[in-house]
Design an enzyme around this catalytic site. Structure first.
Site, mmCIF file in Angstrom:
data_model
loop_
_atom_site.group_PDB
_atom_site.id
_atom_site.type_symbol
_atom_site.label_atom_id
_atom_site.label_comp_id
_atom_site.label_asym_id
_atom_site.label_seq_id
_atom_site.Cartn_x
_atom_site.Cartn_y
_atom_site.Cartn_z
ATOM 1 N N ILE A 62 0.822 -1.225 0.000
ATOM 2 C CA ILE A 62 0.000 0.000 0.000
ATOM 3 C C ILE A 62 0.853 1.271 0.000
ATOM 4 C CG2 ILE A 62 -2.054 -1.065 1.037
ATOM 5 C CD1 ILE A 62 -1.236 0.229 3.721
ATOM 6 N N ALA A 85 -1.627 -3.112 8.058
ATOM 7 C CA ALA A 85 -0.883 -2.243 8.983
ATOM 8 C C ALA A 85 0.275 -3.013 9.567
ATOM 9 C CB ALA A 85 -1.798 -1.783 10.123
ATOM 10 N N THR A 102 3.800 2.391 6.409
ATOM 11 C CA THR A 102 2.615 1.576 6.100
ATOM 12 C C THR A 102 1.337 2.195 6.659
ATOM 13 O OG1 THR A 102 3.762 -0.521 5.821
ATOM 14 C CG2 THR A 102 1.506 -0.641 6.614
ATOM 15 N N THR A 132 -7.799 1.144 16.131
ATOM 16 C CA THR A 132 -7.553 0.528 17.440
ATOM 17 C C THR A 132 -7.957 1.450 18.590
ATOM 18 O OG1 THR A 132 -5.753 -0.209 18.890
ATOM 19 C CG2 THR A 132 -5.174 1.422 17.249
ATOM 20 N N ASP A 133 -8.249 0.839 19.732
ATOM 21 C CA ASP A 133 -8.558 1.648 20.924
ATOM 22 C C ASP A 133 -7.317 2.349 21.464
ATOM 23 O OD1 ASP A 133 -7.215 -0.557 21.973
ATOM 24 O OD2 ASP A 133 -8.756 -1.072 23.454
ATOM 25 N N GLU A 134 -6.134 1.927 21.001
ATOM 26 C CA GLU A 134 -4.897 2.515 21.547
ATOM 27 C C GLU A 134 -4.750 3.991 21.197
ATOM 28 O OE1 GLU A 134 -1.318 0.262 21.312
ATOM 29 O OE2 GLU A 134 -2.346 -1.640 21.599
ATOM 30 N N TYR A 157 3.326 2.982 17.472
ATOM 31 C CA TYR A 157 2.224 2.277 16.787
ATOM 32 C C TYR A 157 0.926 3.074 16.901
ATOM 33 C CZ TYR A 157 -1.791 -0.870 16.383
ATOM 34 O OH TYR A 157 -3.020 -1.412 16.069
ATOM 35 N N LYS A 161 -1.442 4.980 14.028
ATOM 36 C CA LYS A 161 -2.864 4.656 13.786
ATOM 37 C C LYS A 161 -3.722 5.913 14.001
ATOM 38 C CE LYS A 161 -4.558 1.185 12.948
ATOM 39 N NZ LYS A 161 -4.827 0.481 11.653
ATOM 40 N N PRO A 212 7.307 -14.561 29.398
ATOM 41 C CA PRO A 212 7.853 -13.252 29.793
ATOM 42 C C PRO A 212 6.757 -12.215 30.082
ATOM 43 C CG PRO A 212 8.040 -13.563 27.410
ATOM 44 C CD PRO A 212 7.383 -14.795 27.945
ATOM 45 N N ASN A 256 -3.212 -8.560 32.849
ATOM 46 C CA ASN A 256 -2.408 -9.569 32.137
ATOM 47 C C ASN A 256 -2.170 -10.796 33.008
ATOM 48 O OD1 ASN A 256 -2.250 -7.868 29.953
ATOM 49 N ND2 ASN A 256 -0.223 -7.074 30.464
HETATM 50 P P1 NAD Z 1 -1.473 -8.373 11.443
HETATM 51 O O1 NAD Z 1 -0.141 -7.803 11.738
HETATM 52 O O2 NAD Z 1 -1.784 -9.768 11.857
HETATM 53 O O3 NAD Z 1 -1.759 -8.295 9.874
HETATM 54 C C1 NAD Z 1 -1.439 -7.170 9.099
HETATM 55 C C2 NAD Z 1 -1.503 -7.568 7.633
HETATM 56 O O4 NAD Z 1 -1.180 -6.405 6.850
HETATM 57 C C3 NAD Z 1 -0.489 -8.663 7.241
HETATM 58 O O5 NAD Z 1 -1.111 -9.633 6.439
HETATM 59 C C4 NAD Z 1 0.577 -7.905 6.460
HETATM 60 O O6 NAD Z 1 1.217 -8.696 5.471
HETATM 61 C C5 NAD Z 1 -0.245 -6.774 5.846
HETATM 62 N N1 NAD Z 1 0.591 -5.603 5.532
HETATM 63 C C6 NAD Z 1 1.485 -4.992 6.347
HETATM 64 N N2 NAD Z 1 2.097 -3.976 5.700
HETATM 65 C C7 NAD Z 1 1.532 -3.916 4.466
HETATM 66 C C8 NAD Z 1 1.720 -3.065 3.336
HETATM 67 N N3 NAD Z 1 2.612 -2.076 3.363
HETATM 68 N N4 NAD Z 1 0.975 -3.287 2.229
HETATM 69 C C9 NAD Z 1 0.072 -4.294 2.186
HETATM 70 N N5 NAD Z 1 -0.129 -5.144 3.214
HETATM 71 C C10 NAD Z 1 0.585 -4.954 4.340
HETATM 72 O O7 NAD Z 1 -2.522 -7.340 12.062
HETATM 73 P P2 NAD Z 1 -3.932 -7.601 12.765
HETATM 74 O O8 NAD Z 1 -3.711 -7.861 14.195
HETATM 75 O O9 NAD Z 1 -4.726 -8.548 11.945
HETATM 76 O O10 NAD Z 1 -4.557 -6.132 12.646
HETATM 77 C C11 NAD Z 1 -5.271 -5.739 11.481
HETATM 78 C C12 NAD Z 1 -5.753 -4.309 11.660
HETATM 79 O O11 NAD Z 1 -6.584 -4.218 12.798
HETATM 80 C C13 NAD Z 1 -4.610 -3.303 11.870
HETATM 81 O O12 NAD Z 1 -4.939 -2.134 11.181
HETATM 82 C C14 NAD Z 1 -4.599 -3.078 13.370
HETATM 83 O O13 NAD Z 1 -4.136 -1.788 13.667
HETATM 84 C C15 NAD Z 1 -6.080 -3.231 13.695
HETATM 85 N N6 NAD Z 1 -6.397 -3.705 15.053
HETATM 86 C C16 NAD Z 1 -5.799 -4.820 15.554
HETATM 87 C C17 NAD Z 1 -6.168 -5.286 16.822
HETATM 88 C C18 NAD Z 1 -5.570 -6.527 17.412
HETATM 89 O O14 NAD Z 1 -5.840 -6.833 18.589
HETATM 90 N N7 NAD Z 1 -4.795 -7.310 16.692
HETATM 91 C C19 NAD Z 1 -7.139 -4.591 17.558
HETATM 92 C C20 NAD Z 1 -7.701 -3.432 17.001
HETATM 93 C C21 NAD Z 1 -7.336 -3.003 15.744
HETATM 94 O O1 DAU Z 2 -5.840 -2.694 21.958
HETATM 95 C C1 DAU Z 2 -5.741 -3.068 20.619
HETATM 96 C C2 DAU Z 2 -4.312 -3.422 20.291
HETATM 97 O O2 DAU Z 2 -4.043 -4.662 20.948
HETATM 98 C C3 DAU Z 2 -4.045 -3.547 18.800
HETATM 99 O O3 DAU Z 2 -4.237 -2.298 18.197
HETATM 100 C C4 DAU Z 2 -2.619 -4.029 18.537
HETATM 101 O O4 DAU Z 2 -2.437 -4.228 17.144
HETATM 102 C C5 DAU Z 2 -2.425 -5.340 19.265
HETATM 103 O O5 DAU Z 2 -1.094 -5.769 19.105
HETATM 104 C C6 DAU Z 2 -2.761 -5.193 20.753
HETATM 105 O O6 DAU Z 2 -1.770 -4.372 21.427
HETATM 106 P P1 DAU Z 2 -1.178 -4.759 22.876
HETATM 107 O O7 DAU Z 2 0.117 -4.111 23.050
HETATM 108 O O8 DAU Z 2 -2.206 -4.565 23.936
HETATM 109 O O9 DAU Z 2 -1.039 -6.377 22.652
HETATM 110 P P2 DAU Z 2 0.133 -7.395 23.051
HETATM 111 O O10 DAU Z 2 -0.394 -8.770 22.757
HETATM 112 O O11 DAU Z 2 1.447 -7.015 22.473
HETATM 113 O O12 DAU Z 2 0.239 -7.225 24.620
HETATM 114 C C7 DAU Z 2 -0.892 -7.436 25.475
HETATM 115 C C8 DAU Z 2 -0.443 -7.125 26.898
HETATM 116 O O13 DAU Z 2 0.494 -8.136 27.315
HETATM 117 C C9 DAU Z 2 0.278 -5.810 27.041
HETATM 118 O O14 DAU Z 2 -0.045 -5.217 28.277
HETATM 119 C C10 DAU Z 2 1.754 -6.191 27.019
HETATM 120 C C11 DAU Z 2 1.753 -7.564 27.659
HETATM 121 N N1 DAU Z 2 2.829 -8.485 27.189
HETATM 122 C C12 DAU Z 2 2.936 -8.672 25.843
HETATM 123 C C13 DAU Z 2 3.921 -9.508 25.326
HETATM 124 C C14 DAU Z 2 4.061 -9.707 23.837
HETATM 125 C C15 DAU Z 2 3.650 -9.149 28.089
HETATM 126 O O15 DAU Z 2 3.495 -9.005 29.319
HETATM 127 N N2 DAU Z 2 4.611 -9.973 27.577
HETATM 128 C C16 DAU Z 2 4.803 -10.167 26.236
HETATM 129 O O16 DAU Z 2 5.723 -10.938 25.864
#
Ligand code: NAD
Ligand code: DAU
Length: 349
Positions: A62, A85, A102, A132-134, A157, A161, A212, A256
């Site tokens: 993208i 993303a 990205t 995202t809620d972040e 991050y 967003k 961890p 957590n």
């Molecule tokens: P993910 O990292 O699992 O997947 C991201 C996808 O985007 C991958 O398939 C990757 O190949 C593709 N991508 C990355 N860079 C790209 C580029 N430059 N061009 C085209 N494709 C590209 O992410 P996810 O956890 O599935 O999150 C998807 C969306 O939802 C993101 O926008 C994220 O911010 C949002 N989101 C995630 C969470 C969560 O808990 N995972 C919560 C709220 C919102």
């Molecule tokens: O809230 C939505 C977001 O949730 C999305 O937008 C992000 O894409 C997604 O990655 C997620 O973000 P977090 O940072 O909350 O998720 P993560 O799984 O990385 O971590 C969850 C919690 O656990 C956070 O408080 C950090 C902690 N953690 C995470 C990892 C990877 C640990 O304690 N140890 C770890 O090794």
């Protein structure tokens, strides 16, 4: 009604569940999945739909402006559901620029292509930005994020967003771009890359490796089963109001450490181990820099306006998730070989 919809990031965790839902539920739609296939993108996630008539995969970036322009000319999309993303907070701390490229530049490229394609013919078109809620920052012990909460992103991050959300709204306001944004809490479920808490810990328990826990483990997140997120996206895409924001959450807050203890308990049962085995792997490690203390979503707007609610209780969703990872060990082993080992060493040593 026939529609051609671009789903970006469809080979990732949430994207693959959205693609599956749309391909199966809307046989009259043409679904084009555009994905760069970064470390997080995996076509294995979509094996069950890859030969479906209404599904097309396009590998691309993208950030590549002229490629995106050509893609819009080729398909004349009616709608975009934008999920592509860089999504992992820890990686954004190590390499913020990739997130800016990205998440910000890539989003603006898509907005420009959609604007030029739809100019003067916006009826029935929609740019759906998945966020995202972040973006709202971090809460204290009380309170919830509302759609009206001011933005206060704290990590590279969430800043990227937040910036992309602002651009989407700016295109709506300035150019009349039809759009909707949703801001969701932490997702869990099948197909999540094992850099995120739950799949990482499931994989480590499976391999007898330490768990961890960052800082004191008392950080709070609101967890939602990924299929429920995909269902919310479908509802908002079809029934959401133009230029609105919808918060999506699980009504399901956990610190957590409490979440990890439940996970350990369920893993012991699933692996037929004595109770307490997995919990012995818990190791407190250095905290994430700038670690957000608490996220909690108020998803009542979505519930009251569109009638969406999470369908699964958390312990049921967690049991389903564990079962999926244990039944798909090959999926996990494939993505944790190679580069993943280098990432793991750098992040946790
Ligand atoms: P993910 O990292 O699992 O997947 C991201 C996808 O985007 C991958 O398939 C990757 O190949 C593709 N991508 C990355 N860079 C790209 C580029 N430059 N061009 C085209 N494709 C590209 O992410 P996810 O956890 O599935 O999150 C998807 C969306 O939802 C993101 O926008 C994220 O911010 C949002 N989101 C995630 C969470 C969560 O808990 N995972 C919560 C709220 C919102
Ligand atoms: O809230 C939505 C977001 O949730 C999305 O937008 C992000 O894409 C997604 O990655 C997620 O973000 P977090 O940072 O909350 O998720 P993560 O799984 O990385 O971590 C969850 C919690 O656990 C956070 O408080 C950090 C902690 N953690 C995470 C990892 C990877 C640990 O304690 N140890 C770890 O090794």
């Amino acid at each position: 009604m026939n529609k051609t919809i671009l789903i970006t990031g469809g080979a990732g965790f949430i994207g693959s569940h959205v693609v599956r839902l749309f391909v199966n539920k809307y046989p009259d739609y043409k679904i084009v999945n555009l994905d760069k296939l970064t470390y997080a993108g995996n076509l294995e996630n979509l094996r069950d739909v890859e030969n479906t008539d209404n599904y097309i995969f396009e590998k691309g970036d993208i950030v590549d402006e002229s490629y995106i322009k050509d893609l819009f000319t080729k398909y004349k999309f009616d709608g975009v559901i934008h999920l592509a993303a860089e999504s992992h907070v820890d990686r954004s701390i190590t390499n913020p620029m990739e997130f800016i490229m990205t998440n910000v530049v890539g989003t603006v490229n898509l907005l420009n292509a959609a604007k030029n394609q739809w100019k003067g013919n916006e009826d029935g078109k929609l740019f759906y930005h998945v966020s995202t809620d972040e973006v709202y920052g971090s809460l204290g012990d009380t309170g919830f994020f509302l759609e009206t909460t001011s933005y206060d992103p704290q990590s590279p991050y969430s800043s990227s967003k937040a910036s992309s959300d602002h651009f989407v709204r700016a295109y709506g306001n300035t150019y009349g771009m039809p759009y909707v944004i949703s801001n969701c809490s932490n997702n869990y479920g099948p197909n999540q890359f094992p850099e995120k808490l739950l799949p990482l810990f499931i994989n480590n328990i499976r391999n007898g490796k330490s768990l961890p826990v960052y800082g004191d483990g008392k950080f709070t997140r609101d967890w939602l089963y990924v299929v429920d997120h995909a269902i919310a996206i479908d509802k908002i895409y079809h029934e959401g109001r133009n230029a609105e924001t919808y918060n999506i959450g699980g009504f399901n807050e956990w610190t957590n450490i409490d979440l990890i203890k439940i996970l350990c308990k369920q893993m012991d049962i699933a692996l037929c181990k004595e109770e307490g085995t997995a919990q012995q792997l818990i190791t407190y490690v250095k905290d994430r820099p700038g670690h957000d203390k608490r996220y909690a979503i108020d998803a009542n707007k979505l519930k009251n306006e569109l009638g969406w609610e999470p369908s699964l209780q958390f312990e049921e969703g967690l049991a389903k998730t564990i079962a999926w990872y244990l039944e798909n060990e090959k999926w996990m082993d494939n993505i944790t070989s190679g580069d993943y080992q280098n990432y793991y060493k750098k992040q946790y040593s």
